[in-house]
Design an enzyme around this catalytic site. Structure first.
Site, PDB file in Angstrom:
ATOM      1  N   SER A 197       0.731  -1.179  -0.082  1.00  0.00           N
ATOM      2  CA  SER A 197      -0.106  -0.047   0.005  1.00  0.00           C
ATOM      3  C   SER A 197       0.837   1.192  -0.034  1.00  0.00           C
ATOM      4  O   SER A 197       1.703   1.461   0.895  1.00  0.00           O
ATOM      5  CB  SER A 197      -0.783  -0.063   1.336  1.00  0.00           C
ATOM      6  OG  SER A 197      -1.342   1.236   1.390  1.00  0.00           O
ATOM      7  N   HIS A 237      -1.390  -1.556  -4.004  1.00  0.00           N
ATOM      8  CA  HIS A 237      -2.632  -1.051  -3.651  1.00  0.00           C
ATOM      9  C   HIS A 237      -2.599   0.349  -3.449  1.00  0.00           C
ATOM     10  O   HIS A 237      -1.571   0.898  -2.825  1.00  0.00           O
ATOM     11  CB  HIS A 237      -2.576  -1.694  -2.262  1.00  0.00           C
ATOM     12  CG  HIS A 237      -3.903  -1.814  -1.705  1.00  0.00           C
ATOM     13  ND1 HIS A 237      -5.026  -2.410  -1.768  1.00  0.00           N
ATOM     14  CD2 HIS A 237      -4.202  -0.862  -0.587  1.00  0.00           C
ATOM     15  CE1 HIS A 237      -5.992  -2.023  -1.079  1.00  0.00           C
ATOM     16  NE2 HIS A 237      -5.637  -1.111  -0.124  1.00  0.00           N
ATOM     17  N   ASP A 254      -4.485   3.544  -2.237  1.00  0.00           N
ATOM     18  CA  ASP A 254      -5.767   3.974  -1.177  1.00  0.00           C
ATOM     19  C   ASP A 254      -6.252   5.179  -1.645  1.00  0.00           C
ATOM     20  O   ASP A 254      -5.513   6.436  -1.290  1.00  0.00           O
ATOM     21  CB  ASP A 254      -5.213   3.900   0.186  1.00  0.00           C
ATOM     22  CG  ASP A 254      -5.064   2.403   0.670  1.00  0.00           C
ATOM     23  OD1 ASP A 254      -6.077   1.523   0.791  1.00  0.00           O
ATOM     24  OD2 ASP A 254      -3.824   2.108   1.159  1.00  0.00           O
ATOM     25  N   MET A 261      -8.813   8.181  -0.550  1.00  0.00           N
ATOM     26  CA  MET A 261      -9.715   8.811   0.578  1.00  0.00           C
ATOM     27  C   MET A 261     -10.238  10.087   0.110  1.00  0.00           C
ATOM     28  O   MET A 261      -9.523  10.903  -0.147  1.00  0.00           O
ATOM     29  CB  MET A 261      -8.860   8.517   1.833  1.00  0.00           C
ATOM     30  CG  MET A 261      -8.167   7.324   2.074  1.00  0.00           C
ATOM     31  SD  MET A 261      -7.223   7.416   3.662  1.00  0.00           S
ATOM     32  CE  MET A 261      -6.694   5.771   3.710  1.00  0.00           C
ATOM     33  N   HIS A 300      -8.243   0.983  -4.131  1.00  0.00           N
ATOM     34  CA  HIS A 300      -9.101   0.776  -3.113  1.00  0.00           C
ATOM     35  C   HIS A 300      -9.632   2.093  -2.503  1.00  0.00           C
ATOM     36  O   HIS A 300      -9.275   3.208  -2.160  1.00  0.00           O
ATOM     37  CB  HIS A 300      -8.292   0.270  -1.882  1.00  0.00           C
ATOM     38  CG  HIS A 300      -9.099   0.304  -0.524  1.00  0.00           C
ATOM     39  ND1 HIS A 300      -8.383  -0.089   0.619  1.00  0.00           N
ATOM     40  CD2 HIS A 300     -10.324   0.037  -0.455  1.00  0.00           C
ATOM     41  CE1 HIS A 300      -9.417  -0.127   1.550  1.00  0.00           C
ATOM     42  NE2 HIS A 300     -10.549  -0.103   1.032  1.00  0.00           N
ATOM     43  N   MET A 316     -12.080   4.451  -0.747  1.00  0.00           N
ATOM     44  CA  MET A 316     -12.698   4.827   0.649  1.00  0.00           C
ATOM     45  C   MET A 316     -13.190   6.040   0.206  1.00  0.00           C
ATOM     46  O   MET A 316     -12.900   7.025   0.754  1.00  0.00           O
ATOM     47  CB  MET A 316     -11.558   4.711   1.633  1.00  0.00           C
ATOM     48  CG  MET A 316     -10.975   3.410   2.023  1.00  0.00           C
ATOM     49  SD  MET A 316      -9.588   3.356   2.819  1.00  0.00           S
ATOM     50  CE  MET A 316      -8.552   3.439   1.612  1.00  0.00           C
ATOM     51  N   MET A 355     -11.449  -5.725   5.780  1.00  0.00           N
ATOM     52  CA  MET A 355     -10.666  -4.622   6.356  1.00  0.00           C
ATOM     53  C   MET A 355     -10.343  -5.162   7.892  1.00  0.00           C
ATOM     54  O   MET A 355     -11.089  -5.588   8.499  1.00  0.00           O
ATOM     55  CB  MET A 355     -11.562  -3.273   6.412  1.00  0.00           C
ATOM     56  CG  MET A 355     -11.445  -2.467   5.480  1.00  0.00           C
ATOM     57  SD  MET A 355      -9.997  -2.119   4.318  1.00  0.00           S
ATOM     58  CE  MET A 355      -8.923  -1.207   5.692  1.00  0.00           C
ATOM     59  N   ASP A 375      -6.581  -6.053   4.586  1.00  0.00           N
ATOM     60  CA  ASP A 375      -5.703  -4.743   4.661  1.00  0.00           C
ATOM     61  C   ASP A 375      -5.904  -4.047   5.889  1.00  0.00           C
ATOM     62  O   ASP A 375      -7.072  -3.671   6.627  1.00  0.00           O
ATOM     63  CB  ASP A 375      -6.689  -3.776   3.675  1.00  0.00           C
ATOM     64  CG  ASP A 375      -6.078  -2.510   3.421  1.00  0.00           C
ATOM     65  OD1 ASP A 375      -4.883  -2.227   3.959  1.00  0.00           O
ATOM     66  OD2 ASP A 375      -6.699  -1.831   2.598  1.00  0.00           O
TER      67      ASP A 375
END
Ligand code: DX5
Ligand code: ZN
Length: 223
Positions: A11, A36, A38, A40, A69, A71, A140, A174
């Protein structure tokens, strides 16, 4: 039944953002299969990270599978932008505001791999209706939003329950994944391990990726 193969997904949240391209190239050379990414939005989770431009800049410099991913509260609005930026797989949260069936269909229409993520409070059963329409489930193992948190061992039964429902499916974990927790998650049935701080904090990425993989493989064998 043979378990799906272990895959390691660094990540980038824990990478050195001033040297992101080089850091990710090093992870590729270290043998990690998946990058990965992330994303957000400061609404779905309290933190803000990065969006499509960062992914687009990394894409030509890296051959790893780009695992995005999301979020974010409204994934549907942004799927096309992430596809254009170079995402190969998109994970969204079942707890977000958009309709899951519609979102899965939209990801498929873009030609990308589909995955759904479950926050710690969401039970395994919530994903069962979608298991025949996803390429991966993300369990998660911390509350989403930040790297470097402690692994939640009470997520292990959730992983095992989903593995029992879907023997051949990729199950990703994760949050708080390290050589210490990898055997536990792999033994419960996870095969795609995301790790941020545990990998990027090491000087030798090759040893870090190999160590994490070996720990997970030992967990799989111990099943
Ligand atoms: C957290 C992110 C993770 C995070 C993991 O919400 O989804 O991918 O980077 O970080 P570590 O491995 O440090 O727990
Ligand atoms: Zn993540």
């Amino acid at each position: 039944m043979q378990m799906p193969e272990i895959q390691i997904a660094p990540s980038i949240l824990s990478a050195d953002f001033a040297a992101l391209g080089a850091d990710c190239e090093r992870m590729q050379r270290a043998g990690a299969e998946m990058l990965h990414l992330d994303v957000m939005d400061g609404h779905f989770v309290p933190n803000i990270s990065f969006g499509p431009p960062v992914i687009q800049s990394l894409r030509p410099r890296n051959r790893m599978f780009f695992d995005v991913h999301l979020m974010i509260e409204h994934p549907l609005r942004y799927l096309e932008a992430f596809a254009k930026a170079g995402a190969e797989g998109i994970t969204f949260h079942l707890e977000c505001a958009d309709d899951a069936s519609e979102t899965l269909a939209a990801i498929e229409a873009l030609g990308l791999k589909r995955a759904v993520a479950l926050k710690p409070a969401t039970p395994a059963e919530a994903v069962y209706p979608y298991l025949d329409r996803v390429d991966m489930v993300l369990v998660m193992t911390v509350e989403p939003g930040f790297g470097g948190q402690s692994f939640m061992a009470d997520m292990l039964p959730k992983i095992a329950a989903i593995r029992a429902e879907a023997p051949g499916l990729a199950i990703q974990v994760d949050g708080g994944i390290s050589e210490k927790t990898a055997p536990q998650v792999a033994s419960a049935g996870a095969n795609v391990l995301v790790a941020g701080s545990a990998l990027f904090s090491q000087a030798d990425y090759t040893a870090a990726v190999a160590g994490l993989r070996a720990a997970a493989q030992a967990g799989q064998r111990a099943q």
